[in-house]
Design a protein around this motif. Structure first.
Motif, PDB file in Angstrom:
ATOM      1  N   THR A 111       1.941  -0.283   8.206  1.00 41.80           N
ATOM      2  CA  THR A 111       2.094   0.320   6.885  1.00 41.80           C
ATOM      3  C   THR A 111       3.492   0.898   6.729  1.00 41.80           C
ATOM      4  O   THR A 111       3.949   1.657   7.570  1.00 41.80           O
ATOM      5  CB  THR A 111       1.052   1.448   6.695  1.00 41.80           C
ATOM      6  N   LEU A 121      -8.156   1.112   3.595  1.00 45.12           N
ATOM      7  CA  LEU A 121      -6.994   0.309   3.222  1.00 45.12           C
ATOM      8  C   LEU A 121      -7.377  -1.138   2.951  1.00 45.12           C
ATOM      9  O   LEU A 121      -6.747  -1.796   2.137  1.00 45.12           O
ATOM     10  CB  LEU A 121      -5.919   0.409   4.310  1.00 45.12           C
ATOM     11  N   ARG A 122      -8.410  -1.617   3.599  1.00 45.15           N
ATOM     12  CA  ARG A 122      -8.908  -2.964   3.330  1.00 45.15           C
ATOM     13  C   ARG A 122      -9.373  -3.056   1.867  1.00 45.15           C
ATOM     14  O   ARG A 122      -9.117  -4.031   1.182  1.00 45.15           O
ATOM     15  CB  ARG A 122     -10.033  -3.310   4.276  1.00 45.15           C
ATOM     16  N   ASP A 154      -2.149   4.887  -3.148  1.00 45.36           N
ATOM     17  CA  ASP A 154      -3.470   4.304  -2.919  1.00 45.36           C
ATOM     18  C   ASP A 154      -4.321   5.237  -2.063  1.00 45.36           C
ATOM     19  O   ASP A 154      -5.540   5.260  -2.169  1.00 45.36           O
ATOM     20  CB  ASP A 154      -3.333   2.953  -2.204  1.00 45.36           C
ATOM     21  N   THR A 164       0.845  -1.185   0.000  1.00 46.14           N
ATOM     22  CA  THR A 164       0.000   0.000   0.000  1.00 46.14           C
ATOM     23  C   THR A 164       0.885   1.241   0.000  1.00 46.14           C
ATOM     24  O   THR A 164       1.836   1.333   0.776  1.00 46.14           O
ATOM     25  CB  THR A 164      -0.904   0.009   1.253  1.00 46.14           C
ATOM     26  N   ARG A 165       0.556   2.178  -0.881  1.00 45.41           N
ATOM     27  CA  ARG A 165       1.312   3.434  -0.961  1.00 45.41           C
ATOM     28  C   ARG A 165       0.450   4.564  -0.399  1.00 45.41           C
ATOM     29  O   ARG A 165      -0.694   4.751  -0.824  1.00 45.41           O
ATOM     30  CB  ARG A 165       1.702   3.716  -2.393  1.00 45.41           C
ATOM     31  N   ILE A 166       1.027   5.313   0.544  1.00 46.46           N
ATOM     32  CA  ILE A 166       0.316   6.415   1.195  1.00 46.46           C
ATOM     33  C   ILE A 166       1.174   7.661   1.129  1.00 46.46           C
ATOM     34  O   ILE A 166       2.378   7.611   1.378  1.00 46.46           O
ATOM     35  CB  ILE A 166       0.017   6.083   2.675  1.00 46.46           C
ATOM     36  N   VAL A 226      -8.340  -1.194  -0.621  1.00 44.87           N
ATOM     37  CA  VAL A 226      -7.147  -1.095  -1.473  1.00 44.87           C
ATOM     38  C   VAL A 226      -6.477  -2.451  -1.580  1.00 44.87           C
ATOM     39  O   VAL A 226      -6.027  -2.848  -2.663  1.00 44.87           O
ATOM     40  CB  VAL A 226      -6.159  -0.047  -0.908  1.00 44.87           C
ATOM     41  N   ASN A 227      -6.387  -3.159  -0.482  1.00 44.78           N
ATOM     42  CA  ASN A 227      -5.660  -4.422  -0.438  1.00 44.78           C
ATOM     43  C   ASN A 227      -6.469  -5.625  -0.873  1.00 44.78           C
ATOM     44  O   ASN A 227      -5.966  -6.738  -0.907  1.00 44.78           O
ATOM     45  CB  ASN A 227      -5.105  -4.655   0.972  1.00 44.78           C
TER      46      ASN A 227
END
Length: 120
Positions: free
Chosen positions: A27, A115-116, A49, A2-4, A118-119
């Motif tokens: 993360t 995030l869920r 993301d 994940t990219r933040i 996204v993943n």
């Protein structure tokens, strides 16, 4: 991974958010930016993301926020602001909102389902 992006003019806030996400959510793909120019460059280089975006990055409301979902359809945006009145504007733009005075658990509760998605 994940990219933040954490986009906030205050280095202490960026660091605190980074540590919180690393410790509470595991993360690691986090990039910190402190101004609008760096945010635009980072978006162009490696689209994230999710963005944690200070609503008033150097004094002006987040630029072209309604256009961001069109340019990056999978991008999740969470606006951070000290002004609770900005929540309505964030929702109108399709972004989530967290008040900067909220406890860390509220931020985690907002980010977890995003995030869920996204993943998955």
């Amino acid at each position: 991974m994940t990219r933040i992006i954490i986009a906030d003019p205050d280095p202490s806030t960026r660091k605190a958010l980074t540590l919180l996400l690393q410790r509470k959510m595991g993360t690691n793909g986090i990039v910190e930016v402190g101004d609008l120019e760096a945010l635009i460059r980072t978006l162009a280089d490696t689209p994230p993301d999710l963005i944690l975006l200070d609503w008033r990055l150097y004094g002006s409301p987040a630029p072209n926020l309604p256009a961001a979902p069109k340019a990056y359809p999978h991008l999740k945006i969470v606006l951070l602001s000290v002004n609770a009145d900005d929540e309505a504007t964030a929702k109108e733009a399709g972004a989530d909102f967290v008040h900067k005075g909220a406890p860390p658990d509220e931020l985690i509760a907002t980010l977890t389902p995003l995030l869920r998605k996204v993943n998955s």
